[in-house]
Every structure is written in C-alpha cells, then in structure tokens.
Scaffold this motif. Structure first.
Motif, PDB file in Angstrom:
ATOM      1  N   SER A 120      11.796 -50.310  -4.245  1.00  0.00           N
ATOM      2  CA  SER A 120      11.879 -50.261  -3.006  1.00  0.00           C
ATOM      3  C   SER A 120      12.735 -49.541  -2.329  1.00  0.00           C
ATOM      4  O   SER A 120      12.576 -49.061  -1.001  1.00  0.00           O
ATOM      5  CB  SER A 120      11.439 -51.957  -2.528  1.00  0.00           C
ATOM      6  N   THR A 121      13.834 -48.936  -3.328  1.00  0.00           N
ATOM      7  CA  THR A 121      14.572 -48.533  -2.435  1.00  0.00           C
ATOM      8  C   THR A 121      14.282 -47.129  -1.795  1.00  0.00           C
ATOM      9  O   THR A 121      15.009 -45.975  -1.396  1.00  0.00           O
ATOM     10  CB  THR A 121      16.120 -48.640  -2.948  1.00  0.00           C
ATOM     11  N   GLN A 122      13.319 -46.731  -2.617  1.00  0.00           N
ATOM     12  CA  GLN A 122      12.371 -44.993  -2.559  1.00  0.00           C
ATOM     13  C   GLN A 122      12.910 -44.842  -1.215  1.00  0.00           C
ATOM     14  O   GLN A 122      12.740 -44.023  -0.357  1.00  0.00           O
ATOM     15  CB  GLN A 122      11.196 -45.200  -3.212  1.00  0.00           C
ATOM     16  N   LEU A 123      12.300 -46.121   0.066  1.00  0.00           N
ATOM     17  CA  LEU A 123      12.055 -46.301   1.161  1.00  0.00           C
ATOM     18  C   LEU A 123      13.481 -45.565   2.292  1.00  0.00           C
ATOM     19  O   LEU A 123      13.431 -44.397   2.768  1.00  0.00           O
ATOM     20  CB  LEU A 123      11.676 -47.585   1.935  1.00  0.00           C
ATOM     21  N   LEU A 167      15.958 -45.918 -10.236  1.00  0.00           N
ATOM     22  CA  LEU A 167      17.057 -45.052  -8.803  1.00  0.00           C
ATOM     23  C   LEU A 167      17.133 -43.988  -8.365  1.00  0.00           C
ATOM     24  O   LEU A 167      16.532 -43.646  -7.209  1.00  0.00           O
ATOM     25  CB  LEU A 167      18.214 -46.090  -8.970  1.00  0.00           C
ATOM     26  N   ALA A 168      16.803 -43.478  -9.946  1.00  0.00           N
ATOM     27  CA  ALA A 168      17.343 -42.451  -9.964  1.00  0.00           C
ATOM     28  C   ALA A 168      15.131 -41.906  -9.537  1.00  0.00           C
ATOM     29  O   ALA A 168      15.325 -40.722  -9.068  1.00  0.00           O
ATOM     30  CB  ALA A 168      16.909 -40.834 -10.836  1.00  0.00           C
ATOM     31  N   SER A 169      14.663 -42.457 -10.441  1.00  0.00           N
ATOM     32  CA  SER A 169      12.781 -41.898  -9.423  1.00  0.00           C
ATOM     33  C   SER A 169      13.433 -42.198  -8.161  1.00  0.00           C
ATOM     34  O   SER A 169      12.148 -41.099  -8.603  1.00  0.00           O
ATOM     35  CB  SER A 169      12.531 -42.588 -11.009  1.00  0.00           C
ATOM     36  N   SER A 217       9.338 -43.830 -16.822  1.00  0.00           N
ATOM     37  CA  SER A 217       9.058 -44.534 -17.756  1.00  0.00           C
ATOM     38  C   SER A 217      10.264 -45.368 -18.843  1.00  0.00           C
ATOM     39  O   SER A 217      10.030 -46.089 -18.845  1.00  0.00           O
ATOM     40  CB  SER A 217       7.902 -43.640 -18.691  1.00  0.00           C
ATOM     41  N   SER A 218      11.664 -44.351 -19.093  1.00  0.00           N
ATOM     42  CA  SER A 218      12.719 -44.955 -19.294  1.00  0.00           C
ATOM     43  C   SER A 218      12.680 -45.878 -19.613  1.00  0.00           C
ATOM     44  O   SER A 218      13.160 -47.115 -19.788  1.00  0.00           O
ATOM     45  CB  SER A 218      13.793 -43.622 -19.280  1.00  0.00           C
ATOM     46  N   GLY A 219      13.256 -45.913 -17.477  1.00  0.00           N
ATOM     47  CA  GLY A 219      13.487 -47.219 -17.247  1.00  0.00           C
ATOM     48  C   GLY A 219      12.544 -48.580 -17.122  1.00  0.00           C
ATOM     49  O   GLY A 219      12.810 -49.517 -17.559  1.00  0.00           O
ATOM     50  N   GLY A 239      11.826 -39.365  -6.027  1.00  0.00           N
ATOM     51  CA  GLY A 239      10.019 -39.760  -5.014  1.00  0.00           C
ATOM     52  C   GLY A 239      10.462 -39.906  -3.813  1.00  0.00           C
ATOM     53  O   GLY A 239       9.707 -39.266  -2.474  1.00  0.00           O
ATOM     54  N   GLY A 240      11.963 -40.151  -3.292  1.00  0.00           N
ATOM     55  CA  GLY A 240      12.093 -39.883  -1.556  1.00  0.00           C
ATOM     56  C   GLY A 240      12.496 -38.675  -1.478  1.00  0.00           C
ATOM     57  O   GLY A 240      12.228 -38.781  -0.006  1.00  0.00           O
ATOM     58  N   ILE A 241      12.737 -37.798  -1.952  1.00  0.00           N
ATOM     59  CA  ILE A 241      12.547 -36.252  -1.644  1.00  0.00           C
ATOM     60  C   ILE A 241      10.695 -35.518  -1.438  1.00  0.00           C
ATOM     61  O   ILE A 241      10.551 -35.030  -1.204  1.00  0.00           O
ATOM     62  CB  ILE A 241      13.034 -35.297  -2.603  1.00  0.00           C
TER      63      ILE A 241
END
Length: 409
Positions: free
Chosen positions: A153-156, A214-216, A137-139, A220-222
């Motif tokens: 999309s870098t979450q992948l 990116l941190a989000s 939300s902050s981003g 999400g990736g974890i």
C-alpha cells in the motif's frame, strides 16, 4: 407602405422565433449527446474499477496459495502476473469489427492502431514491469498476504511523488496527509513485524522479503505515472482499444522477461514435478496457476483502464484502498495472525484513504461551484471530449488536463 413594414416586422419576429426554437432544440440535442457520452465514460471507468478490484484482491491470494501448498518457483509466479494476455484478443477483435463496420475504409481498416512510438514505450514498460513482478513474487513467497498487502500500500506514496514530478499532479493538505499516514503505517509494520515471521523463515530472509515488496511498490509507483505521461505525449487519439493494445504489448514483454528467467533457472522442467507433489492435488495445481494468471491480468487491465479514464493517482488510490481488504481475506483464508501492530497499521491506512477521498471530494465540489456560474458546465462535462465511431472514449494527447479526474488539475 405601412402594411408592408408591419408584414416585414412580423416576418422578422417569426424568423427570430424559429431560430430560437431551432437553437433550443440544438442545445437539447447537444446536452443529450454529452449526457450519453458521460454515461459511457463513467461506465468504462466503473468496469475498469471492477476489474482492478478483482485483480487486486484475487491476484495476491492466489499467488500466495501457490506458495502455501508447496510451490517454489519464483520465476513462474512472476510469469503468471502477465501470462494471460491472450485473453485480450477477444475485446481487440470486437473493437476491430466495430472499426471495420464504421470506418469509411471498410475492410481496409487497420487491425492494430498502435504506433511504433507507443510500441517502443510500452516495450520498455513491459521489461520494467517484469522486474517489479519478480520482486513482488520473491517477497510474496516469504511474507504473509496480510503483511505484503499492507507493505504494498506504500505504492500510493511513490505514485503521489512521481505523479507530481511526471504529470504535475496537484496536491492538497488532505492528499499529503494520506501519503504521510501510509508511510507511518508501513514503518509501524516494519518495526514490529518479527512476530509475523512464518515458520522456517529466518529473520534475514524475512527482511529481504520485506525490502523486495517495498522495491516492487516503488517500481509500481513509477510505472503508473509513466503510463499517464505516455498517454499525454502520444501523438494520436487515445481510445480504449488503443489502451488495450498498449496493455498487451506491456504484458508480452513482461512475460518475455519472466520466460527468460525461467529458461535460465530451468523452471519449466520443474512444473510437472511440482504438480505431482502439490499438497491439494495436481489438477488444482494447474487450476491455481490459470486463475492466478487471469486475476493478475484483470489487475493490469483495470490499472491501465483507470489511468485512461481518470488518472494514475486515482488508480493508486483504488489499489491502496483495496489492499486492506486483501489483508482481511488473508487472515480469513490462510489463518494468518492479526497482531495489534497490523490493526494499528490498517487503521492508519484507512484513515489515510478517507482523508484523501474527503479532500478530493471537497476540492471537486469547490471546483464545480467556481465553474458553473462562468461556463454553465461542470468538470464532468469538460471530461467528455470525444466519442469515436467504435463507441470508444478518447481524446487528444492533452486529454488528462481536461478529463474527469479524481484530483482535478
């Protein structure tokens, strides 16, 4: 004596023929039963893919709409991402009705089937998700939808890495290629994104928002592989109603985390004031909030449903595949600039998605060829493990090692 022996042989032949017919009929019924279960399993997967598509595309657009027309409460936007969990009461009531109807215990059937072990695990996941929602939300308050979608999309890449570490996800050259391409796309977007900075936002604020998205994505990736690991380690049969109960627990604690943030920052008092000065009207202000919450709930339900029906990596692929669609909607609805850098990043991302899907299709095809001569079955047959009396699909704690997956292990 000779007549008796002939009669005996004829009776033996007749009995063998009857046995063959019965066995054949049993095999047909077994195949038909497997076919019905497979159709139901795929139907559940399809429904969750649709929910995930609605949430992935609609959630970011509606959350951005809140900020575009004057909304400023970060904690409120974070809360909206999980606050609609009460809508899950309806399917839970339906499953409870079916459980009572089909259970030998009748009216004594438990209203909830989640164990304390799973409850505690999902409580931790909920707080974890609440942190990720706040960062997102902050981003999103700073970055355009098109930019934040590509970044997310870098979450992948994170899902792939943590899937390998947590659930021993196997990789091919195609999946590795997809991960590398997604990372390159995000780097291109980050290096050449200064021209995409909204008016009134400093370079420092812009890049802070960049890092928060990116941190989000990292969290999400974890989160997704951790959910799959919890399914594997659960010491009870995993059914779809249990998955919904787990999702509700996650949403409750994620909402509690955001609610605490709102209380500390006194955002609840700001809501009526913000509604009165909202650019498109007070009624539409509350409409945006409600629709945002529902879309985000679809996203979360679809995510955990796809993990249950397939795998965390497939869920990540679906999310990443839909994010470019969200980016295009952002350009259409919010008149966001579509720079050449975004075009290159989008093309590389799509290249990565196509590479992944082609690799998994090829691997699945090869696996079917290897399996069919030996067992007469396919990976889809192996994926149909159980169907309980509620018409729920589920299996034991090791179900993901044999279930229908996008990336077979």
């Amino acid at each position: 004596m000779e007549v008796d022996s002939q009669v005996s042989r004829q009776q033996g032949i007749l009995e063998m023929e009857v046995d063959r017919q019965v066995s054949g009929q049993g095999g047909i019924l077994k195949r038909e039963n497997k076919g019905k279960k497979l159709i139901l399993k795929r139907s559940v997967l399809l429904i969750n893919c649709i929910l995930l598509a609605i949430g992935t595309c609609g959630g970011p657009l509606l959350l951005r709409l809140y900020f575009v027309h004057g909304g400023k409460c970060i904690w409120l936007s974070s809360l909206l991402q999980t606050a609609a969990f009460p809508v899950m009461i309806v399917p839970l009531l339906v499953f409870y009705y079916l459980r009572r109807k089909n259970s030998p215990q009748g009216t004594k059937a438990k209203p909830f089937i989640i164990t304390w072990r799973l409850f505690v695990g999902n409580m931790v996941f909920g707080i974890f998700l609440g942190v990720g929602n706040y960062l997102y939300s902050s981003g999103s308050a700073i970055l355009p939808v098109s930019t934040s979608s590509l970044l997310f999309s870098t979450q992948l890449a994170f899902i792939a890495g943590f899937s390998f570490l947590m659930v021993k996800q196997k990789f091919t050259s195609y999946s590795i290629n997809a991960v590398v391409l997604l990372i390159v796309a995000s780097l291109i977007l980050g290096i050449h994104s200064s021209g995409d900075r909204p008016d009134g936002v400093s370079n420092k604020e812009y890049y802070i928002g960049f890092i928060k998205i990116l941190a989000s994505a990292l969290l999400g990736g974890i989160f997704l592989p951790a959910n799959e690991l919890l399914y594997k380690k659960a010491k009870q049969v995993m059914t779809y109603s249990l998955v919904i109960e787990m999702q509700v627990v996650i949403s409750i604690f994620a909402s509690a985390f955001s609610t605490m943030g709102m209380l500390v920052s006194k955002n609840f008092q700001v809501i009526p004031k913000e509604a009165k000065i909202y650019e498109i009207g007070e009624a539409k202000y509350y409409t945006v909030l409600v629709l945002s919450a529902i879309a985000c709930q679809f996203y979360l339900l679809g995510t955990v449903g796809v993990i249950f029906s397939a795998s965390s990596l497939f869920s990540g692929i679906m999310i990443s595949f839909l994010l470019p669609v969200t980016e295009i909607f952002g350009v259409i609805f919010y008149n966001e600039g579509f720079t050449s850098e975004k075009g290159v990043a989008l093309t590389i991302s799509l290249w990565g998605f196509i590479s992944y899907f082609y690799g998994e299709f090829k691997q699945s095809k090869n696996l079917n060829k290897q399996t069919r001569p030996n067992t007469g079955s396919t990976t889809d047959d192996a994926g149909v493990t159980s169907l309980n009396q509620e018409y729920e699909i589920g299996s034991r704690s090791d179900r993901h090692s044999t279930s229908m997956r996008v990336a077979p292990e």
